[in-house]
Design a protein around this motif. Structure first.
Motif, short mmCIF file in Angstrom:
data_model
loop_
_atom_site.label_atom_id
_atom_site.label_comp_id
_atom_site.label_asym_id
_atom_site.label_seq_id
_atom_site.Cartn_x
_atom_site.Cartn_y
_atom_site.Cartn_z
N ALA A 45 -14.14 43.10 -33.01
CA ALA A 45 -12.82 42.61 -32.58
C ALA A 45 -12.48 43.93 -31.69
CB ALA A 45 -11.93 42.66 -33.58
N LEU A 46 -12.80 45.20 -32.23
CA LEU A 46 -12.27 46.26 -31.36
C LEU A 46 -12.92 46.17 -29.96
CD1 LEU A 46 -12.49 49.26 -34.01
CD2 LEU A 46 -10.33 48.08 -32.75
N LEU A 47 -14.22 45.73 -29.95
CA LEU A 47 -15.23 45.92 -28.45
C LEU A 47 -14.42 44.61 -27.94
CD1 LEU A 47 -18.71 46.44 -30.05
CD2 LEU A 47 -17.44 47.94 -28.43
N SER A 48 -14.13 43.61 -28.53
CA SER A 48 -13.66 42.19 -27.65
C SER A 48 -12.27 42.48 -26.87
CB SER A 48 -13.64 41.06 -28.65
OG SER A 48 -15.06 40.73 -28.91
N VAL A 49 -11.65 43.10 -27.80
CA VAL A 49 -10.11 43.23 -27.11
C VAL A 49 -10.15 44.55 -26.30
CG1 VAL A 49 -8.96 42.49 -29.20
CG2 VAL A 49 -9.55 44.86 -29.07
N GLY A 227 1.97 43.45 -16.54
CA GLY A 227 2.31 42.47 -17.60
C GLY A 227 1.14 42.13 -18.45
N SER A 228 -0.10 41.78 -17.83
CA SER A 228 -1.27 41.86 -18.31
C SER A 228 -1.62 42.77 -19.43
CB SER A 228 -2.33 41.54 -17.48
OG SER A 228 -2.39 40.42 -16.95
N VAL A 229 -1.25 44.12 -19.00
CA VAL A 229 -1.70 45.15 -19.90
C VAL A 229 -0.51 45.23 -21.18
CG1 VAL A 229 -1.67 47.79 -20.06
CG2 VAL A 229 -2.62 46.63 -18.11
N ALA A 230 0.52 45.00 -20.86
CA ALA A 230 1.71 44.91 -22.02
C ALA A 230 1.27 43.84 -22.86
CB ALA A 230 3.00 44.64 -21.47
N HIS A 231 0.73 42.64 -22.07
CA HIS A 231 0.31 41.43 -23.05
C HIS A 231 -1.06 41.87 -24.19
CE1 HIS A 231 -2.68 38.05 -23.58
NE2 HIS A 231 -1.44 37.28 -23.81
N TRP A 232 -1.79 42.76 -23.49
CA TRP A 232 -2.99 43.01 -24.42
C TRP A 232 -2.30 44.28 -25.50
CZ3 TRP A 232 -4.41 48.01 -25.96
CH2 TRP A 232 -5.78 47.95 -26.50
N ILE A 233 -1.29 44.82 -25.10
CA ILE A 233 -0.76 45.66 -26.21
C ILE A 233 -0.10 44.79 -27.43
CG2 ILE A 233 1.07 47.23 -26.66
CD1 ILE A 233 0.61 48.46 -23.96
N TYR A 234 0.66 43.73 -26.96
CA TYR A 234 1.25 43.05 -28.22
C TYR A 234 0.21 41.92 -28.76
CZ TYR A 234 2.74 39.20 -25.14
OH TYR A 234 2.64 38.39 -24.05
N TRP A 240 -6.72 48.27 -33.16
CA TRP A 240 -7.04 49.76 -33.01
C TRP A 240 -5.93 50.35 -33.96
CZ3 TRP A 240 -10.88 52.21 -31.03
CH2 TRP A 240 -11.70 51.49 -30.14
N MET A 241 -4.89 49.93 -34.13
CA MET A 241 -3.73 50.77 -35.05
C MET A 241 -4.16 50.37 -36.58
SD MET A 241 -0.02 50.01 -33.32
CE MET A 241 0.69 51.01 -34.30
N ILE A 242 -4.68 49.24 -36.83
CA ILE A 242 -5.33 48.85 -38.18
C ILE A 242 -6.47 49.99 -38.38
CG2 ILE A 242 -6.54 47.27 -39.86
CD1 ILE A 242 -4.74 45.03 -38.43
N GLU A 250 -9.68 46.29 -44.12
CA GLU A 250 -8.38 45.52 -43.55
C GLU A 250 -8.63 44.93 -42.07
OE1 GLU A 250 -4.92 45.28 -45.27
OE2 GLU A 250 -6.44 44.83 -46.64
N LEU A 251 -9.24 45.68 -41.11
CA LEU A 251 -9.55 45.61 -40.05
C LEU A 251 -10.35 44.30 -39.85
CD1 LEU A 251 -9.60 45.78 -36.82
CD2 LEU A 251 -11.27 47.62 -37.21
#
Length: 482
Positions: A45-49, A227-234, A240-242, A250-251
């Motif tokens: 998941a980390l690599l994909s996102v 907007g795309s970068v912001a989209h990626w954030i949410y 990454w935060m988990i 949990e991740l």
């Protein structure tokens, strides 16, 4: 009626092709589950996102810009072939530049990523390298939608979604290559499909660049990058935060739940593939477009709500049937994540006002606000509830973002909303999100019958509220979609 039939055909042709082949790729998940640990899914998941984020910088909003200008009338020397060729050149150059820079950065920080997250340099390079062919293939798919060539679209959708998965499965299962084998298979599969994609869109390739058009495409698309970068954030930073605020277990569980929740996103993609060009053309040609937009919005919201409810009701059964026991705790998060995806799925319709008015900065503002809200919620909720906190943060964020788009849509290009139907859909979403509080059991006849009964009652409610009617299921209506 004619417009509704045309939209139905477009969804059936373009949307279902993408949906079917993405679902085939998704079906590989149980095989991976028996070869990867829960923690491995977290790394995946980390690599994909992260690769998705790089893709936004590589694209620079060119896909959306080409779609917006494709049907416009330009001067004689700027036809669709020039528009498509110019956009393709921009994506190719920017993808090469972004990937080269990203690989250089990864080499510099290879030890830190290995020590902090257990991600090797090889995995990073493979995940990043796939950005180039993936961006080119997505561009070709978008062009084929503009051309309204269903067989070509289906062929490329198959190549994009299935070839890489097939190669990855061979490397993982037959040669026990692990995560490197998975990413290597995907890279080879998508790269092999690129020549096919370019050949399929050849009628719109003039191999001629138009510098003034380049500036126009960039001016329209570049603001969308923020907007795309912001989209990626949410949508993605929670992984990454988990990893930082909770644990690798949990991740991994969150990533497994998110994987199943993507079924809703497949449905959204199937609809959006056909809806956007259809809606733009309808706005141009039909003065009664507002009424049809409202009817589509209500029906689409119900379809999403019902799919989300089905996924939530049978999440435990799906995990227990197809994955080892270590994966089963992910089921508790799935209803919350599916509910968020349902709310998010209304945006393709409610964002039309911003698209049609060309006020793309409003979309950027909305996504930036959503990114900020999501970051703060994750920071607070993950510390208290772990991965479930991230799921709750996503649900709240998606709900607020959907409301933001709907409010602006009604200000810019109002659509005829059907209030009673929308309230019923919101009720379904609320029931879905609350399912983790109710233990209905799993893999028992009694539990199965209760869940089937809930789904049946929801369908009856759709008929009672007028969302569905018998005429939709008459043979003549069904044949009109074929």
């Amino acid at each position: 009626m004619a417009h509704a039939q045309r939209l139905g055909k477009d969804i059936a042709i373009y949307g279902s092709s993408e949906f079917i082949f993405k679902f085939i790729a998704f079906a590989a998940f149980p095989f991976y589950a028996h070869h990867f640990s829960v923690a491995d899914f977290g790394l995946w998941a980390l690599l994909s996102v992260s690769a998705t984020l790089l893709g936004y910088f590589a694209n620079l909003g060119v896909n959306q810009a080409v779609q917006r200008f494709y049907f416009d009338d330009f001067s004689d020397d700027v036809g669709t072939a020039v528009i498509v060729s110019t956009g393709l050149a921009q994506i190719f150059v920017s993808s090469i530049a972004v990937v080269t820079l990203a690989i250089a950065v990864c080499v510099l920080f290879a030890k830190a990523t290995l020590a902090g997250y257990g991600i090797s340099q090889l995995l990073l390079v493979l995940a990043i390298a796939n950005v180039i062919p993936d961006q080119l293939l997505q561009y070709c798919l978008d062009v084929l939608r503009m051309q309204f060539t269903p067989l070509r679209f289906a062929l490329l959708a198959f190549a994009k979604n299935v070839l890489g998965t097939a190669l990855a499965l061979v490397l993982v299962i037959r040669f026990d290559a692990g995560l490197p084998g998975l990413f290597l298979g995907v890279v080879f599969g998508t790269t092999m499909a690129v020549p096919l994609g370019l050949w399929l869109i050849h009628r719109d390739l003039g191999w001629k660049l138009h510098l003034p058009l380049t500036r126009s495409l960039f001016a329209f698309g570049f603001p969308l990058t923020f907007g795309s970068v912001a989209h990626w954030i949410y949508t993605s930073i929670d992984r990454w935060m988990i990893a930082d605020l909770s644990s690798s277990l949990e991740l991994g569980l969150f990533s497994v739940a998110a994987k199943y929740a993507t079924i809703v996103s497949f449905v959204i993609a199937a609809f959006a593939q056909a809806w956007t060009p259809f809606a733009i053309r309808l706005f141009r040609d039909d003065p009664e477009h507002s009424t049809l937009y409202g009817k589509v919005f209500a029906l689409w919201f119900f379809v999403l709500s019902f799919v989300g409810l089905g996924i939530a009701l049978f999440s435990r059964e799906a995990l227990m049937l197809f994955t080892p026991a270590d994966f089963w705790p992910a089921a508790i998060m799935l209803p919350v994540m599916a509910s968020g995806m349902v709310l998010y799925g209304t945006i393709p319709v409610s964002s039309l006002g911003i698209i049609l008015s060309k006020r793309t900065t409003l979309g950027t503002i909305g996504t930036c606000l959503a990114a900020l809200i999501n970051f703060v919620l994750n920071l607070w909720l993950i510390r208290q509830y772990g991965a479930m906190g991230a799921a709750l943060a996503t649900l709240i964020t998606y709900g607020l973002l959907a409301l933001y788009y709907l409010v602006w849509n009604q200000r810019l290009h109002p659509i005829a909303l059907e209030g009673r139907k929308l309230v019923y859909c919101l009720l379904i979403v609320g029931i879905t999100a609350a399912l983790p509080l109710v233990d209905l059991g799993a893999l028992t006849a009694r539990a199965f019958m209760i869940k089937i009964g809930v789904a049946a009652l929801v369908l009856l409610g759709a008929f009672a509220t007028g969302i569905l009617n018998r005429s939709m299921f008459e043979p003549r209506s069904l044949r009109s979609l074929l």
